[in-house]
Enzyme design. Sequence first.
Site, PDB file in Angstrom:
ATOM      1  N   GLN A  28       0.847  -1.184   0.000  1.00  0.00           N
ATOM      2  CA  GLN A  28       0.000   0.000   0.000  1.00  0.00           C
ATOM      3  C   GLN A  28       0.885   1.237   0.000  1.00  0.00           C
ATOM      4  OE1 GLN A  28      -1.310   0.372   3.936  1.00  0.00           O
ATOM      5  NE2 GLN A  28      -2.570   2.176   3.674  1.00  0.00           N
ATOM      6  N   GLY A  29       0.841   2.024  -1.090  1.00  0.00           N
ATOM      7  CA  GLY A  29       1.726   3.195  -1.196  1.00  0.00           C
ATOM      8  C   GLY A  29       0.983   4.481  -0.893  1.00  0.00           C
TER       9      GLY A  29
ATOM     10  N   SER B 151       1.676   6.753   2.485  1.00  0.00           N
ATOM     11  CA  SER B 151       2.492   7.763   3.184  1.00  0.00           C
ATOM     12  C   SER B 151       3.699   8.206   2.370  1.00  0.00           C
ATOM     13  CB  SER B 151       3.020   7.198   4.511  1.00  0.00           C
ATOM     14  OG  SER B 151       1.964   6.931   5.374  1.00  0.00           O
TER      15      SER B 151
ATOM     16  N   SER C  47       4.910  -1.419   3.999  1.00  0.00           N
ATOM     17  CA  SER C  47       5.117  -2.808   4.440  1.00  0.00           C
ATOM     18  C   SER C  47       5.072  -3.740   3.244  1.00  0.00           C
ATOM     19  CB  SER C  47       4.013  -3.252   5.404  1.00  0.00           C
ATOM     20  OG  SER C  47       3.842  -2.313   6.415  1.00  0.00           O
TER      21      SER C  47
ATOM     22  N   GLU D 122      -8.973  -1.238   6.567  1.00  0.00           N
ATOM     23  CA  GLU D 122      -7.768  -1.634   7.290  1.00  0.00           C
ATOM     24  C   GLU D 122      -8.069  -1.721   8.788  1.00  0.00           C
ATOM     25  OE1 GLU D 122      -4.634   1.285   7.247  1.00  0.00           O
ATOM     26  OE2 GLU D 122      -3.110  -0.253   7.579  1.00  0.00           O
TER      27      GLU D 122
ATOM     28  N   GLU E 198      -3.305  10.316  17.544  1.00  0.00           N
ATOM     29  CA  GLU E 198      -3.842  11.677  17.458  1.00  0.00           C
ATOM     30  C   GLU E 198      -4.870  11.764  16.323  1.00  0.00           C
ATOM     31  OE1 GLU E 198      -0.640  10.897  17.828  1.00  0.00           O
ATOM     32  OE2 GLU E 198      -0.159  11.803  19.772  1.00  0.00           O
TER      33      GLU E 198
END
Lengths: 376, 376, 392, 392
Positions: D129-130, D132, D164, D247, D375
Amino acid sequence: MEFELSETQRMMQQAARGFLADQCPSTRVRQIMETETALDPALWRAMAEQGWCGMTLPEKVGGLELGAVELAAVAEEMGRACVPGPFLSNLWAATLLAAVADRPAWAEELLAGIAAGERHATVALLEDESDWNPDAVRMPIEQRNGGLLLNGRKTLVGDAAIAERLLVVGRLNDQLAVVAVAPDDKGVSLKAAPAVDATRKLLDVEFQSVALDADRLVAQGPAAETALARATQTATVGLCAELLGGMQWVLETAVEYAKTRKQFDRPIGSFQAVQHQCADMLLLVESARSATYYAAWALSESEPNAAEAVSIAKVYVSDAAREVGNRGIQVHGGIGFTWEHDLQLYYKRFRAGEFLFGDATHHREHVATSLLKAVG
Amino acid sequence: MEFELSETQRMMQQAARGFLADQCPSTRVRQIMETETALDPALWRAMAEQGWCGMTLPEKVGGLELGAVELAAVAEEMGRACVPGPFLSNLWAATLLAAVADRPAWAEELLAGIAAGERHATVALLEDESDWNPDAVRMPIEQRNGGLLLNGRKTLVGDAAIAERLLVVGRLNDQLAVVAVAPDDKGVSLKAAPAVDATRKLLDVEFQSVALDADRLVAQGPAAETALARATQTATVGLCAELLGGMQWVLETAVEYAKTRKQFDRPIGSFQAVQHQCADMLLLVESARSATYYAAWALSESEPNAAEAVSIAKVYVSDAAREVGNRGIQVHGGIGFTWEHDLQLYYKRFRAGEFLFGDATHHREHVATSLLKAVG
Amino acid sequence: MDLNPTPEEQRFRDELRAWLEANMPEPWSGSPTGSESDPAYVAYLRDWQKRLFEGGWAGISWPKQYGGRGCSFIEQAIFHEEMARAGAPEQIGVIGLSLVGPTIIAVGTDEQKKRYLPPLLSGDEIWCQGFSEPNAGSDLASLSTLAVREGDDFVINGQKIWTSFAHFADFCLLLVRTDTEAPKHRGITCLLVDMHTPGIEVRPLRMMSGDSAFNEVFFTDVRVPASQVLGQINQGWTVAITALLNERANLGAGLYAMFRRNLEALVAHTRRERRNGRPLCEDPLVRQKLGQMHAELEVFRLNNLRALTRINKTGMPGPEGSIQKLYWSEFNQRMTRAALEILGPQAQRHDFDGGRWIYGYLRSRGNTIEAGTSEIQRNILAQRVLELPKSY
Amino acid sequence: MDLNPTPEEQRFRDELRAWLEANMPEPWSGSPTGSESDPAYVAYLRDWQKRLFEGGWAGISWPKQYGGRGCSFIEQAIFHEEMARAGAPEQIGVIGLSLVGPTIIAVGTDEQKKRYLPPLLSGDEIWCQGFSEPNAGSDLASLSTLAVREGDDFVINGQKIWTSFAHFADFCLLLVRTDTEAPKHRGITCLLVDMHTPGIEVRPLRMMSGDSAFNEVFFTDVRVPASQVLGQINQGWTVAITALLNERANLGAGLYAMFRRNLEALVAHTRRERRNGRPLCEDPLVRQKLGQMHAELEVFRLNNLRALTRINKTGMPGPEGSIQKLYWSEFNQRMTRAALEILGPQAQRHDFDGGRWIYGYLRSRGNTIEAGTSEIQRNILAQRVLELPKSY
């Protein structure tokens, strides 16, 4: 598998919410809690008419024979409304009586009276140097002249002033035993124990050579242990559900306040520090809900882990209620700390609720025992 | 009363900071910690030239005869720079030796070697089923042929691979005793215990029928107890000061990052959630400073509450370092969790430091004992 | 670093101790928690403050010319230590002594100093602080109590809230808005207001803990002479900051004494009371809690001592005082909670030790709100000490 | 409310249990913590996924037409329970199974579903999963990896981080910026990218826990056909939200199994190991910690079951899934800390139980950062569930 209230259960809960919003607003709570007994007989009869006073009792004594999930669904609303009075005391005592197979004849009438909202009973367990573990009870019950003789002291007995029978837990021939005492039996003296939560009255009870007929023996030995355990678990689920309802009220009230109260020209709910406190409250309330309803279900299904589930609920809910109460006050600022604001009613019930039926430390030890037993 | 470093103490600290910034940047820390011993002899000699290896030792062995406050002032900087190597092991062992009045002749030379940065020593206390309380030590020391015989196992001994002498704590005739063992004595075997903090190496040590001359007995009975207690307290203050320096580094690094890192078109330090984490870190660091320096002062003045003050410092600093480390990583986000970022060096030292010389639980029990003794 | 007393500090302590031995009043024997809503208790405390003043023990760190003793902040702390050790009554004029006095010394005119400081020290005139309003809590600068200039007077209309001691205070350090056009921090003025002026009405606010330590104060056409301005007109915000910094800096020593008394009382209970066959003090869980509380309390004492050393050098408290406020308010919440957990269900009773434990628990919830919420203290630390960018 | 299994659910469980008994692979015997940076371990897991697929046990709650089993979310949870009970290996394609697959099902074209879902389920194609980027962490929408249209292709340049499985993944669910003029949420597109395309470079990122579960991925002039857009061009933000909600919703059951294994291993230690003359499990302080951890873990399990019931009705996870993410990440940090406290100093060793305890402690620090920081989760709960006003 369906882990949410069924349609019927949800309707029952909605009805309870409506009834209590109407019959027991916080102005009435405050009036009732200022009385000596915190019992409003009219309210109690009205609640009995809804079926709440004998929800889990057998039909033949006027109960609804429902399970602990329905009990929790209604108790949650009673907690949200902060209903004062002897609900938990009656629940504890009535469940104990009902759980004894060969109970004395007088018990039927008492159970029927409780279900009808006309009579009250309570359990006297705690002693000055004991905790909530029945094994710690030391009070001697002696056999005397075909009857029984009682000496000693019980402390923090809920609603003893209005109870027709106090179910006293003691030791008879080295076994756990439960005997029924009337407040006007000779040698019984009651003394108010004014405490933090004015909506439920606690008393100390002295027993000085109290002589009882043989039929006052409710149960002894394993039968007494089983009935007391079952009753305490049921009452603990009732308490957890009440606390849950209170937490939900605090969460909603704090969020509402955060949306409307302005400081620095913005609603305080737009400040991250306030938002995050509200988010934490939500997590705590939803988790308390999972723990409480699972305990209720496990109990009503007599699952093998029911006792553990009840202890887990009490551990989690005791701590969560305190944390939600703390955050609720903090979000409100000074106003949440005043006598006039209803937050104080809930905050005090949370505190009394932490103690009742054993605090988190007490139940954590139970949970550890149960874990160690399960994991070889 | 003046509760801050004196001008001289402050200058000593500033000098240490400058020296370490120059001689021990984190690139060098990483190189040194990858070696088997985590000792850089050149750095060690340079530190010895600064007087740090014998700061509290007597002048006649080349020490500076300074107090624990000066020790803490310098150790704080060593913690800030994350200096790898046997500083605490040497401090522990040397203080023990120096605290014994009638120590064996060889001890003078060893102390001088430690002060000169040329030799090393350590204390072997922990056993597999004991904790940091010397009363829990079980390892037998027997008298045999005018000498001593040692059997057993010590675990997590700091820097044992480079120590010329291991001061082994055991029981001789039912008394606590300390004997000095050389790693090459017959029957001694060392085994590396790779652990979380690579900047300080731990080892397990086996003693199989290790025969020692009589002069290897360092102390026994009350003399051994007193010397060990004094040494452990001094080393604990050194550790607390190191942790304090590390916490200060984490705080400054996190605040700096929060000022420069932008998300949502603003420095993340402008978000209340980040600000409040930084404020909490500040409170923790400043409180850890008060506790550490007070313990150092109480120890150097031999105040009656010195042992309590050291335990209080260890309780507070153990917990505070962990909390500061956690917040430091959280403020940094993912980058603070990488091998490349120096935060990990500090985080791991905080964790090892929690264990060393007894964790917060261990010292809380000490503090309670001391409180109960003081309050009649 | 030297935590030993200097010879002067030792002399000061010895002298005070001797004086206390000769002059301690009978312990208060009235209402058990000693509430300030009990006039007899207030009279008792006023007497005690007068006796302190006459003995030369009021305003320890204040200049002699204003009736103080001219000692250091360290000696001020020694004073509080000795008062606690002797079990002396609390000081009634705490707002005056810790907040109003230092502010008048810092920014008042000579006349104001001469007029107000001596009776403040003697307890003849008690002060309260009129800062917060119903709509100006954390956002203090948005206050709206209005003061309109009419000739030589200001005419005040509005409402204050959370005003401790207002029901028996003689004077009030009052923040009012004197310029409604200016940015909100620039239109505020600080006034020294006689609480006996017509148009002032005080209504006690009952707290969830059952007592009424706070009040609402209503101002209706209250006339205050313009000479009563403290500092400059429209510069009241900086006066308020001075007052608040002093408040945070001065509470520590007295609070320590109270916390220590509570801890000692708790320890005494753990020796006396038994649960399931052994005294509480032998329960490992109880011991962990006692150990933790004692450690945290000592750290509070030590933080105070370090802060004192700093203030003694700078002469002025700074924003880092928010560390102390945060620390004690959260510590006291942990401490009162631990006490209930240790003592068990009896501690919820109003007739157990006069209800001190449950009162303390409830009262502690106000600690993280009063005198600046924890959120505000963290903002101050983040923005004014750590210099992080402003968040709003 | 009925937590008993329905007859179908019971049948499902029985059938699965029988299948597992016959088909469980040999336990992994290589590197002790079983790191994904070990190619042999990856191959082992791929084999296992294939066997599951062939047995009909992949994509339990997915429609049958895409190779799934067409069961309920409840049965999906039963699947995870049974896998945990049997001690089955983890599922290698977790990103594909929990995040990419449900997203393709929700917004993909028929062709995309047919092409990508079956090999995803069989483990033949592993996904990453790209999302960030170094400068787009919590503020994901500010991502700057650029995709410029050239004919039928997009040409991609930029960098992703925290990816990951990228070092052995075959495909990537990639977010790119396709409109630099639009407001930041409106110029993002989601692409299905073959990781073997020229111009993609993967560099492992070493973590403080010592392993390299994450990667940096660099894109240099990478050409991707426009047919690989998932959803609509410049509508990638809503696709990303769908993926993230899935997710959060799908991690629970697998995590529970891992936590439970850890707790059981910890309990076993407390029976075996002695300190100062008694087994750890008889120490009241240890028992408090064990009791607390077990209670919290059960509440996590129960929260998951409630969430499943909800998703089973709505068919879609909602923002309240952030409760689960917050809960497990903070629970695991408490749990790994409690484990070290209970086990004592030996637990810091890399050679104590293969270092699992200290690894777990360090690794857990990433839990409150990865997959959306705590957060961000609290912001989501406050703003999207409790409907508090936006804070920025």
